[in-house]
Scaffold this motif. Structure first.
Motif, PDB file in Angstrom:
ATOM      1  N   ALA A   1     -49.072 113.147  40.392  1.00 51.42           N
ATOM      2  CA  ALA A   1     -47.908 112.325  39.711  1.00 51.42           C
ATOM      3  C   ALA A   1     -46.489 112.946  40.819  1.00 51.42           C
ATOM      4  O   ALA A   1     -45.661 112.625  40.202  1.00 51.42           O
ATOM      5  N   GLY A   2     -46.754 113.858  41.236  1.00 52.85           N
ATOM      6  CA  GLY A   2     -45.371 114.857  41.295  1.00 52.85           C
ATOM      7  C   GLY A   2     -45.189 115.853  41.326  1.00 52.85           C
ATOM      8  O   GLY A   2     -43.788 116.121  40.313  1.00 52.85           O
ATOM      9  N   LYS A   3     -45.365 115.749  39.792  1.00 53.72           N
ATOM     10  CA  LYS A   3     -45.831 116.939  38.563  1.00 53.72           C
ATOM     11  C   LYS A   3     -45.545 118.365  38.922  1.00 53.72           C
ATOM     12  O   LYS A   3     -46.934 118.810  39.263  1.00 53.72           O
ATOM     13  N   VAL A   4     -45.057 119.085  38.208  1.00 47.74           N
ATOM     14  CA  VAL A   4     -45.756 120.655  38.206  1.00 47.74           C
ATOM     15  C   VAL A   4     -44.934 121.225  37.086  1.00 47.74           C
ATOM     16  O   VAL A   4     -44.440 121.044  36.269  1.00 47.74           O
ATOM     17  N   ARG A   5     -46.324 122.241  36.626  1.00 49.60           N
ATOM     18  CA  ARG A   5     -46.229 123.103  35.109  1.00 49.60           C
ATOM     19  C   ARG A   5     -46.140 124.327  35.418  1.00 49.60           C
ATOM     20  O   ARG A   5     -47.125 125.144  36.332  1.00 49.60           O
ATOM     21  N   LEU A   6     -44.887 125.290  35.331  1.00 49.71           N
ATOM     22  CA  LEU A   6     -44.471 126.368  35.389  1.00 49.71           C
ATOM     23  C   LEU A   6     -44.473 127.268  34.122  1.00 49.71           C
ATOM     24  O   LEU A   6     -44.882 126.645  33.260  1.00 49.71           O
ATOM     25  N   THR A   7     -45.116 127.707  34.830  1.00 52.77           N
ATOM     26  CA  THR A   7     -45.885 129.245  34.013  1.00 52.77           C
ATOM     27  C   THR A   7     -45.472 130.764  34.019  1.00 52.77           C
ATOM     28  O   THR A   7     -45.295 131.857  33.264  1.00 52.77           O
ATOM     29  N   ASP A   8     -44.826 131.112  35.395  1.00 52.31           N
ATOM     30  CA  ASP A   8     -44.108 132.227  34.987  1.00 52.31           C
ATOM     31  C   ASP A   8     -42.725 132.774  35.221  1.00 52.31           C
ATOM     32  O   ASP A   8     -42.310 131.832  34.632  1.00 52.31           O
ATOM     33  N   GLN A   9     -41.959 133.874  35.734  1.00 57.66           N
ATOM     34  CA  GLN A   9     -40.892 133.212  36.070  1.00 57.66           C
ATOM     35  C   GLN A   9     -39.514 132.218  35.845  1.00 57.66           C
ATOM     36  O   GLN A   9     -38.876 132.045  35.305  1.00 57.66           O
ATOM     37  N   ARG A  10     -39.891 131.136  36.845  1.00 51.54           N
ATOM     38  CA  ARG A  10     -39.387 130.342  37.026  1.00 51.54           C
ATOM     39  C   ARG A  10     -39.331 129.141  35.732  1.00 51.54           C
ATOM     40  O   ARG A  10     -38.036 129.519  35.259  1.00 51.54           O
ATOM     41  N   ALA A  11     -40.262 129.373  35.080  1.00 53.02           N
ATOM     42  CA  ALA A  11     -40.487 128.946  33.704  1.00 53.02           C
ATOM     43  C   ALA A  11     -39.615 129.858  33.310  1.00 53.02           C
ATOM     44  O   ALA A  11     -38.615 128.514  31.574  1.00 53.02           O
ATOM     45  N   LYS A  12     -39.561 130.460  32.496  1.00 50.31           N
ATOM     46  CA  LYS A  12     -38.902 131.428  32.050  1.00 50.31           C
ATOM     47  C   LYS A  12     -37.393 131.536  32.234  1.00 50.31           C
ATOM     48  O   LYS A  12     -36.776 131.305  30.884  1.00 50.31           O
ATOM     49  N   HIS A  13     -37.266 131.341  33.034  1.00 49.12           N
ATOM     50  CA  HIS A  13     -35.368 131.569  33.793  1.00 49.12           C
ATOM     51  C   HIS A  13     -34.967 129.849  33.346  1.00 49.12           C
ATOM     52  O   HIS A  13     -34.162 129.944  32.322  1.00 49.12           O
ATOM     53  N   ILE A  14     -35.806 129.267  33.134  1.00 45.10           N
ATOM     54  CA  ILE A  14     -35.251 127.776  32.476  1.00 45.10           C
ATOM     55  C   ILE A  14     -35.193 127.548  31.127  1.00 45.10           C
ATOM     56  O   ILE A  14     -34.331 126.832  31.325  1.00 45.10           O
ATOM     57  N   ARG A  15     -36.247 128.103  30.526  1.00 45.28           N
ATOM     58  CA  ARG A  15     -36.408 128.273  28.988  1.00 45.28           C
ATOM     59  C   ARG A  15     -34.981 129.354  28.719  1.00 45.28           C
ATOM     60  O   ARG A  15     -34.190 128.623  27.990  1.00 45.28           O
ATOM     61  N   SER A  16     -34.373 130.039  29.070  1.00 44.95           N
ATOM     62  CA  SER A  16     -33.829 131.468  28.583  1.00 44.95           C
ATOM     63  C   SER A  16     -32.689 131.322  29.572  1.00 44.95           C
ATOM     64  O   SER A  16     -31.600 131.840  28.610  1.00 44.95           O
ATOM     65  N   VAL A  17     -32.248 130.833  30.840  1.00 46.98           N
ATOM     66  CA  VAL A  17     -31.006 130.841  31.620  1.00 46.98           C
ATOM     67  C   VAL A  17     -30.654 129.239  31.462  1.00 46.98           C
ATOM     68  O   VAL A  17     -29.441 128.720  30.584  1.00 46.98           O
ATOM     69  N   LEU A  18     -31.057 128.759  31.525  1.00 43.16           N
ATOM     70  CA  LEU A  18     -30.595 127.292  32.630  1.00 43.16           C
ATOM     71  C   LEU A  18     -30.674 126.890  30.522  1.00 43.16           C
ATOM     72  O   LEU A  18     -29.910 125.283  30.432  1.00 43.16           O
ATOM     73  N   LYS A  19     -32.041 126.796  30.084  1.00 46.05           N
ATOM     74  CA  LYS A  19     -31.939 126.204  28.812  1.00 46.05           C
ATOM     75  C   LYS A  19     -31.578 124.728  28.399  1.00 46.05           C
ATOM     76  O   LYS A  19     -30.641 123.808  27.821  1.00 46.05           O
ATOM     77  N   PRO A  20     -32.590 123.597  29.733  1.00 47.34           N
ATOM     78  CA  PRO A  20     -31.890 122.129  29.759  1.00 47.34           C
ATOM     79  C   PRO A  20     -32.650 121.576  28.799  1.00 47.34           C
ATOM     80  O   PRO A  20     -33.345 121.885  27.694  1.00 47.34           O
ATOM     81  N   GLU A  21     -32.124 120.522  28.171  1.00 47.68           N
ATOM     82  CA  GLU A  21     -32.409 119.409  27.445  1.00 47.68           C
ATOM     83  C   GLU A  21     -34.060 118.920  28.039  1.00 47.68           C
ATOM     84  O   GLU A  21     -33.396 118.554  29.575  1.00 47.68           O
ATOM     85  N   ILE A  22     -34.482 117.722  27.292  1.00 47.08           N
ATOM     86  CA  ILE A  22     -35.573 116.984  27.650  1.00 47.08           C
ATOM     87  C   ILE A  22     -34.607 115.437  28.749  1.00 47.08           C
ATOM     88  O   ILE A  22     -33.492 115.661  28.458  1.00 47.08           O
TER      89      ILE A  22
END
Lengths: 247, 247
Positions: free
Chosen positions: B14-35
């Motif tokens: 479906a063109g989806k990706v579940r990230l669990t590594d450094q990229r996920a950490k960067h998104i959560r802690s630096v980008l802090k995006p809303e859904i």
């Protein structure tokens, strides 16, 4: 070490110098010169010259120095840089001197952390040692001037930049490239001041402030580089366009 | 990290990706995006795109990916570099990818120490990880190609460099500057191959070999730069002259 830099107070009245530090070690173990051989030398903030090897012992090297009449020209590029992380700046000092920067202005900006300024990397003893390393690499003699600015706006209002012919500011919001920004593509015979922002970029307020003080905005293109890489890239591009690498 | 790079096999149907590594950490802690927020993404060796945040948990981030039709253009500069010290090369890999180099040829030369080649820094796993770091910094998706050459002469005789429009070699013995070497000052719409020597320089024999294979000699000027600084400086100057930072 492509040049041995000597300070004026190290020279005796006969124009001789006895080196006992890293320079002596480099001469003995890397250059391994015969007596009488002339080595490339430079007088700190003065002319280039030749040093004839008079004596080599286990702990010192004696050179008889002769200098050119004029010091090399001062690099025609000045840098106004938003204060980078100390560990980044630490690596950059020698490269600024090697690439050829006349004056380095380190400034605060909205996206600069205040604690970046509380670092030994801003001690003159620290950066001058790194400058000398870069000058000895690149065969230059002139220590860059350093100015630390804690508040950008009053600095821009106070400073006349009277010797500067062109003021440039790099930001991804620029619509022109550096090449397009310098109408002729070349910028010979004028001093250039180049402003480079922090990792997070300049704020719109800061960009307006620079524009109001005569800075021309340009973009490096779609690629976003680390501060250290961006500094080396932009100084090199300006060196090319100013023709100062053709002398 | 100015771009989240995703490999094709990480994408589900479906063109989806579940990230669990450094990229996920960067998104959560630096980008802090809303859904629902769209992040800049890229498909490794493929197009750029947007990834809409579907889910953020303590250990993963799920993105719904949409990519552009075409990948970004391949950088138009290739590099032929005398193998530097491993610790220098280690720092350079990410910068090559960030600055935009299509192919990197690392070669032996008379003034290169043989043991430089016995290093984990030449393992594809090692340099590809550094490339990805550089691509995510500079918002590009294409991994540079790497060729390791143990013997320069047969390589130059065998290799046709068929896609290359201009071959350049940097050496202090050059009498023309890079600007003078490229008649028009600009080199748009052709691939350029740039050869950079070891710290001790190319030997006269090697310089003749390059000239015999159509390389144009130029000098960076009187300043001698460290290999890492020289690489960044020259790639940046060619990027400027090729206009590839104007796209």
């Amino acid at each position: 070490m492509n040049l041995i830099l000597i300070t004026p107070r190290e020279l005796d009245e006969a124009g001789k110098v006895r080196l006992t530090d890293q320079r002596a070690k480099h001469i003995r173990s890397v250059l391994k010169p015969e007596i009488g051989k002339e080595l490339r030398i430079g007088l700190l903030n003065g002319p280039l010259g030749k040093g004839a090897v008079e004596e080599v012992s286990s702990d010192s090297v004696m050179l008889a120095c002769a200098f050119e009449a004029e010091p090399p020209p001062r690099p025609s590029i000045d840098l106004l840089l938003a204060m980078p992380r100390p560990k980044v700046l630490k690596r950059l000092w020698a490269q600024f001197a090697a690439l050829g920067v006349g004056r380095i202005i380190l400034t605060n900006a909205e996206k600069v952390e205040r604690f970046y300024f509380d670092t030994h990397v801003l001690d003159p003893d620290f950066y001058n040692a790194r400058f000398i390393e870069g000058l000895q690499q690149a065969r230059d003699t002139r220590l860059p001037d350093v100015t630390v600015v804690k508040n950008l706006k009053p600095f821009l209002e106070r400073e006349t930049f009277s010797a500067i012919g062109k003021k440039l500011i790099a930001d991804p919001s620029g619509t022109r490239s550096l090449f397009q920004c310098l109408e002729t593509g070349r910028v010979e015979a004028q001093r250039i001041l180049l402003a480079i922002g922090p990792e997070g970029g300049w704020t719109p307020y800061e960009l307006e402030l620079f524009k109001a003080h005569g800075f021309d905005l340009f973009s490096m293109g779609p690629r976003i580089l680390r501060t250290d890489t961006a500094c080396i890239a932009l100084i090199s591009q300006l060196t090319l366009l100013s023709g100062s690498n053709e002398k």
